[in-house]
Design a protein around this motif. Sequence first.
Motif, short mmCIF file in Angstrom:
data_model
loop_
_atom_site.label_atom_id
_atom_site.label_comp_id
_atom_site.label_asym_id
_atom_site.label_seq_id
_atom_site.Cartn_x
_atom_site.Cartn_y
_atom_site.Cartn_z
N LYS A 83 0.83 -1.23 0.17
CA LYS A 83 -0.08 0.12 0.07
C LYS A 83 0.78 1.04 0.07
CE LYS A 83 -3.66 2.24 2.54
NZ LYS A 83 -4.75 2.08 3.44
N ASN A 84 0.68 2.14 -0.85
CA ASN A 84 1.34 3.46 -1.09
C ASN A 84 2.78 3.03 -1.30
OD1 ASN A 84 -1.01 4.84 -0.44
ND2 ASN A 84 -0.55 4.59 1.73
N THR A 85 3.19 2.16 -1.91
CA THR A 85 4.63 1.81 -2.35
C THR A 85 4.56 1.86 -3.86
OG1 THR A 85 4.84 0.48 -0.26
CG2 THR A 85 6.56 0.46 -2.29
N LEU A 86 5.16 2.81 -4.35
CA LEU A 86 5.26 3.20 -5.86
C LEU A 86 6.29 2.27 -6.77
CD1 LEU A 86 5.40 7.05 -5.25
CD2 LEU A 86 3.50 5.26 -5.42
N ILE A 87 7.45 1.37 -6.18
CA ILE A 87 8.12 0.81 -6.95
C ILE A 87 7.98 -0.69 -6.78
CG2 ILE A 87 9.92 2.52 -6.76
CD1 ILE A 87 11.28 1.48 -4.58
N PRO A 88 8.19 -1.48 -7.84
CA PRO A 88 8.07 -2.84 -7.64
C PRO A 88 9.18 -3.38 -6.73
CG PRO A 88 8.61 -2.43 -9.91
CD PRO A 88 8.54 -0.98 -9.06
N LEU A 89 9.02 -4.39 -5.80
CA LEU A 89 9.76 -4.80 -4.88
C LEU A 89 9.88 -6.47 -4.85
CD1 LEU A 89 9.24 -2.57 -1.98
CD2 LEU A 89 11.14 -2.27 -3.42
N SER A 90 11.01 -7.06 -4.42
CA SER A 90 11.22 -8.39 -4.14
C SER A 90 11.64 -8.55 -2.62
CB SER A 90 12.26 -9.07 -4.76
OG SER A 90 12.21 -9.21 -6.22
N VAL A 91 10.72 -9.17 -1.91
CA VAL A 91 10.93 -9.31 -0.41
C VAL A 91 11.50 -10.79 -0.18
CG1 VAL A 91 8.51 -9.89 0.23
CG2 VAL A 91 10.19 -8.97 2.04
N ALA A 92 12.73 -10.87 0.67
CA ALA A 92 13.06 -11.95 1.17
C ALA A 92 12.94 -12.16 2.69
CB ALA A 92 14.84 -12.17 0.82
N PHE A 93 12.16 -13.23 3.25
CA PHE A 93 12.01 -13.54 4.46
C PHE A 93 13.08 -14.17 5.04
CE2 PHE A 93 7.75 -12.32 2.84
CZ PHE A 93 7.40 -11.69 3.80
N LEU A 94 13.56 -13.98 6.04
CA LEU A 94 15.00 -14.25 6.53
C LEU A 94 14.71 -15.06 8.10
CD1 LEU A 94 17.33 -11.53 6.18
CD2 LEU A 94 16.62 -13.19 4.57
N ASP A 95 15.20 -16.35 8.33
CA ASP A 95 14.92 -16.63 9.77
C ASP A 95 16.12 -15.88 10.71
OD1 ASP A 95 17.54 -17.75 9.52
OD2 ASP A 95 16.91 -19.89 9.39
N ARG A 96 16.08 -16.11 11.80
CA ARG A 96 16.98 -15.39 12.85
C ARG A 96 18.34 -15.55 12.50
NH1 ARG A 96 16.54 -16.65 18.49
NH2 ARG A 96 14.15 -16.74 18.13
N ASP A 97 18.89 -16.45 11.72
CA ASP A 97 20.30 -16.76 11.31
C ASP A 97 20.64 -16.09 10.06
OD1 ASP A 97 20.87 -18.22 13.77
OD2 ASP A 97 19.96 -19.92 12.75
N GLY A 98 19.57 -15.54 9.25
CA GLY A 98 19.73 -14.72 7.98
C GLY A 98 19.72 -15.72 6.80
N ARG A 99 19.18 -16.90 7.16
CA ARG A 99 18.77 -17.78 5.94
C ARG A 99 17.39 -17.36 5.33
NH1 ARG A 99 16.09 -22.44 5.34
NH2 ARG A 99 15.75 -22.31 7.34
N ILE A 100 17.57 -17.31 4.03
CA ILE A 100 16.46 -17.19 3.21
C ILE A 100 15.33 -18.26 3.23
CG2 ILE A 100 15.37 -16.32 0.94
CD1 ILE A 100 17.95 -14.95 0.19
N LEU A 101 14.18 -17.85 3.94
CA LEU A 101 12.97 -18.76 3.56
C LEU A 101 12.39 -18.94 2.56
CD1 LEU A 101 11.38 -17.79 7.38
CD2 LEU A 101 13.08 -19.71 6.88
N ASN A 102 11.81 -17.42 1.90
CA ASN A 102 11.02 -17.26 0.69
C ASN A 102 11.46 -16.17 0.28
OD1 ASN A 102 9.40 -17.24 3.07
ND2 ASN A 102 8.03 -16.36 1.10
N ILE A 103 11.45 -15.98 -1.08
CA ILE A 103 11.44 -14.76 -1.59
C ILE A 103 9.94 -14.55 -2.52
CG2 ILE A 103 12.40 -13.28 -3.34
CD1 ILE A 103 15.12 -14.76 -2.95
N GLU A 104 9.21 -13.27 -2.38
CA GLU A 104 8.10 -12.95 -3.00
C GLU A 104 8.32 -11.67 -3.84
OE1 GLU A 104 5.30 -14.81 -2.44
OE2 GLU A 104 6.71 -16.26 -1.33
#
Length: 152
Positions: A83-104
């Motif tokens: 919402k109200n974000t103008l640029i397309p983004l990718s988001v990586a969700f990380l666990d507490r150790d910094g390992r990528i769980l998934n990217i959306e």
Amino acid sequence: MFLQRRSVRHAALFLASCLLQVPVVQAGLPLVELGAGMYRIEAELAHTDEARQIGLMNRPAMPVHRGMIFVFAHDARHCMWMKNTLIPLSVAFLDRDGRILNIEQMQPQSEDSHCATGPARFALEMNRDWFAERNIAAGAQIRGVDRLPTAR
């Protein structure tokens, strides 16, 4: 008094952005250095409620090497929206150790939820396809999260 002055300033900036359609950029967010593979990331630190709520809203662009790291107080299946974000983004969700769980992949100005597939402590937003263009996928490690402050 400080909180009151800060709230008035924030409200004035928000009102100006609505009336004049001027982008509101969160001034003064700390920058942290993260790494993914051989790539350096300069990330704005969103570790307070206010910074997490505003995120990258109302920005017309973001430099290629820049992103925003969201620090959450607890591991959970956190979700993001655009919402109200103008640029397309990718988001990586990380666990507490910094390992990528998934990217959306997220579309601008959408209220669709994009959620972590498991308990996440961080979310790293970059320009859309930043991760894919560098062959960074689920299971990859993001360096530097161990130096981030805790969420406030």
